[in-house]
Design an enzyme around this catalytic site. Structure first.
Site, PDB file in Angstrom:
ATOM      1  N   ASP A 109       0.837  -1.203   0.000  1.00 31.36           N
ATOM      2  CA  ASP A 109       0.000   0.000   0.000  1.00 31.36           C
ATOM      3  C   ASP A 109       0.873   1.255   0.000  1.00 31.36           C
ATOM      4  OD1 ASP A 109      -2.421   1.335  -0.152  1.00 31.36           O
ATOM      5  OD2 ASP A 109      -2.756   1.322   2.017  1.00 31.36           O
ATOM      6  N   LYS A 111       1.825   4.684  -1.103  1.00 27.53           N
ATOM      7  CA  LYS A 111       1.151   5.867  -1.640  1.00 27.53           C
ATOM      8  C   LYS A 111       1.550   7.058  -0.768  1.00 27.53           C
ATOM      9  CE  LYS A 111      -3.036   4.894   1.043  1.00 27.53           C
ATOM     10  NZ  LYS A 111      -4.480   4.665   0.968  1.00 27.53           N
ATOM     11  N   ASN A 114       0.755   7.243   2.977  1.00 26.81           N
ATOM     12  CA  ASN A 114       1.442   6.321   3.892  1.00 26.81           C
ATOM     13  C   ASN A 114       2.927   6.637   4.021  1.00 26.81           C
ATOM     14  OD1 ASN A 114      -0.930   5.002   4.409  1.00 26.81           O
ATOM     15  ND2 ASN A 114      -0.561   3.370   2.939  1.00 26.81           N
ATOM     16  N   ASP A 127       2.330   2.887   7.990  1.00 23.90           N
ATOM     17  CA  ASP A 127       1.095   2.137   7.773  1.00 23.90           C
ATOM     18  C   ASP A 127       1.336   0.779   7.113  1.00 23.90           C
ATOM     19  OD1 ASP A 127      -1.460   1.184   7.505  1.00 23.90           O
ATOM     20  OD2 ASP A 127      -2.268   3.026   6.634  1.00 23.90           O
ATOM     21  N   THR A 145      -4.440   0.555  -2.702  1.00 24.44           N
ATOM     22  CA  THR A 145      -5.194   1.686  -3.217  1.00 24.44           C
ATOM     23  C   THR A 145      -5.235   1.599  -4.740  1.00 24.44           C
ATOM     24  OG1 THR A 145      -4.476   2.984  -1.316  1.00 24.44           O
ATOM     25  CG2 THR A 145      -5.299   4.216  -3.216  1.00 24.44           C
TER      26      THR A 145
END
Length: 178
Positions: A109, A111, A114, A127, A145
């Site tokens: 994840d 992005k 995070n 995260d 995401t």
């Protein structure tokens, strides 16, 4: 943000998770995995989990304090980053991802939301809710995401740590183009 009572009196971030919300969402296993993975990571570009504790209603994660906040807010404010700034972040991300993958951890994840910035402006991956420890295994779970998902994940095929590298490429584009 809190300060420890004992010397050397660290400033840490305290992340509070409500047990009822964890159970309602059915993510008990994810939270357990997030703690297990993140507490064993030691890299300057990965947000450090110092420890955790809980009471009847909540779980508290004691995290390294990232003094300059979310990278996402900086990117939103600037629209895009200079080539120099982008290259510095991409270099730090690549080093952190290389470390994670050497430990057989896939973040899944990556992005801007995070990614955090330390007090000296250094990038910190945070995260680890979707992360997995996968030594030698290929995964098939669709997670993360949508804007950062690689083709193999979208198509329901098995994936490896390379999903993080795809997201790094998307990030590079986003840093440079907005």
């Amino acid at each position: 943000m809190v300060r420890t009572k004992c010397e050397p009196r660290y400033i840490i971030a305290l992340k509070c998770l409500h047990k009822s919300e964890i159970v309602e969402s059915g993510v008990e296993k994810q939270v357990r995995r997030e703690i297990e993975i993140q507490r064993n990571l030691r890299h300057p570009n990965i947000l450090r989990l110092h420890g955790f504790f809980h009471d009847e209603k909540r779980i508290f994660l004691m995290l390294e304090f990232a003094g300059k906040g979310e990278l996402y807010k900086q990117l939103s404010k600037c629209g895009k980053f200079s080539e120099k700034r982008s290259s510095r972040y991409i270099d730090q991300m690549a080093d952190a991802l290389s470390y994670l993958h050497s430990k057989h951890v896939i973040h899944r994840d990556i992005k801007p939301e995070n990614l955090l910035l330390g007090i000296n402006g250094e990038l910190k991956i945070g995260d680890f809710g979707w992360s997995v420890h996968a030594p030698g295994n290929r995964r098939k779970t669709l997670c993360g995401t949508p804007d950062y998902l690689p083709p193999e994940m979208v198509l329901g095929k098995t994936h490896s740590e390379k999903v993080d590298l795809w997201a790094l490429g998307v990030l590079a584009y986003e840093f440079l183009c907005g």
